[in-house]
Motif scaffolding. Sequence first.
Motif, PDB file in Angstrom:
ATOM      1  N   ARG A   2      71.498  17.015  56.568  1.00 13.40           N
ATOM      2  CA  ARG A   2      71.852  15.722  57.147  1.00 13.40           C
ATOM      3  C   ARG A   2      73.135  15.814  57.947  1.00 13.40           C
ATOM      4  O   ARG A   2      73.940  16.704  57.770  1.00 13.40           O
ATOM      5  CB  ARG A   2      72.030  14.700  56.052  1.00 13.40           C
ATOM      6  N   SER A   5      77.793  11.750  59.235  1.00 15.24           N
ATOM      7  CA  SER A   5      77.933  10.309  59.018  1.00 15.24           C
ATOM      8  C   SER A   5      77.041   9.829  57.881  1.00 15.24           C
ATOM      9  O   SER A   5      77.413   8.919  57.137  1.00 15.24           O
ATOM     10  CB  SER A   5      77.628   9.537  60.294  1.00 15.24           C
ATOM     11  N   GLU A   6      75.865  10.449  57.701  1.00 12.40           N
ATOM     12  CA  GLU A   6      74.995  10.068  56.590  1.00 12.40           C
ATOM     13  C   GLU A   6      75.629  10.441  55.256  1.00 12.40           C
ATOM     14  O   GLU A   6      75.566   9.663  54.301  1.00 12.40           O
ATOM     15  CB  GLU A   6      73.628  10.731  56.726  1.00 12.40           C
ATOM     16  N   PHE A   8      78.813  10.796  54.696  1.00 15.34           N
ATOM     17  CA  PHE A   8      79.949   9.890  54.552  1.00 15.34           C
ATOM     18  C   PHE A   8      79.477   8.562  53.966  1.00 15.34           C
ATOM     19  O   PHE A   8      80.085   8.032  53.029  1.00 15.34           O
ATOM     20  CB  PHE A   8      80.604   9.699  55.920  1.00 15.34           C
ATOM     21  N   ASP A   9      78.388   8.027  54.498  1.00 17.35           N
ATOM     22  CA  ASP A   9      77.842   6.762  54.008  1.00 17.35           C
ATOM     23  C   ASP A   9      77.395   6.880  52.555  1.00 17.35           C
ATOM     24  O   ASP A   9      77.603   5.967  51.756  1.00 17.35           O
ATOM     25  CB  ASP A   9      76.676   6.294  54.875  1.00 17.35           C
ATOM     26  N   GLU A  10      76.782   8.012  52.203  1.00 15.69           N
ATOM     27  CA  GLU A  10      76.339   8.200  50.819  1.00 15.69           C
ATOM     28  C   GLU A  10      77.527   8.317  49.869  1.00 15.69           C
ATOM     29  O   GLU A  10      77.497   7.777  48.761  1.00 15.69           O
ATOM     30  CB  GLU A  10      75.439   9.435  50.716  1.00 15.69           C
ATOM     31  N   ARG A  12      80.425   6.898  50.305  1.00 16.81           N
ATOM     32  CA  ARG A  12      80.948   5.531  50.181  1.00 16.81           C
ATOM     33  C   ARG A  12      80.112   4.713  49.207  1.00 16.81           C
ATOM     34  O   ARG A  12      80.652   3.950  48.401  1.00 16.81           O
ATOM     35  CB  ARG A  12      80.986   4.847  51.545  1.00 16.81           C
ATOM     36  N   ALA A  13      78.796   4.872  49.258  1.00 26.95           N
ATOM     37  CA  ALA A  13      77.908   4.128  48.352  1.00 26.95           C
ATOM     38  C   ALA A  13      78.137   4.552  46.901  1.00 26.95           C
ATOM     39  O   ALA A  13      78.168   3.705  45.997  1.00 26.95           O
ATOM     40  CB  ALA A  13      76.451   4.343  48.754  1.00 26.95           C
ATOM     41  N   ARG A  16      81.421   3.093  45.774  1.00 29.44           N
ATOM     42  CA  ARG A  16      81.288   1.645  45.577  1.00 29.44           C
ATOM     43  C   ARG A  16      80.638   1.354  44.222  1.00 29.44           C
ATOM     44  O   ARG A  16      81.040   0.434  43.512  1.00 29.44           O
ATOM     45  CB  ARG A  16      80.447   1.043  46.703  1.00 29.44           C
TER      46      ARG A  16
END
Length: 71
Positions: A2, A5-6, A8-10, A12-13, A16
């Motif tokens: 991947r 950015s993907e 990075f998003d994962e 962050r999730a 969270r």
Amino acid sequence: MRGGSEIFDELRAIQRQYGYLTGDQLVALSKRTNIPVARIHGVADFYPHFHLAPPPKITAPGSRLLTSSDS
């Protein structure tokens, strides 16, 4: 594999959901994405807004509840 950015998003999730990036979740992400855990950890360690340990517990001085008998 991947893109950055993907990942990075994962990351962050995960943060969270758990409040920080747990080792188990980094390993699980590595298996899901076929990206070495060392690379994922390196990304997480590089950015200061990712936390690799739970946040410290904070106790405020004088934070006990006051009752009417304290007056």
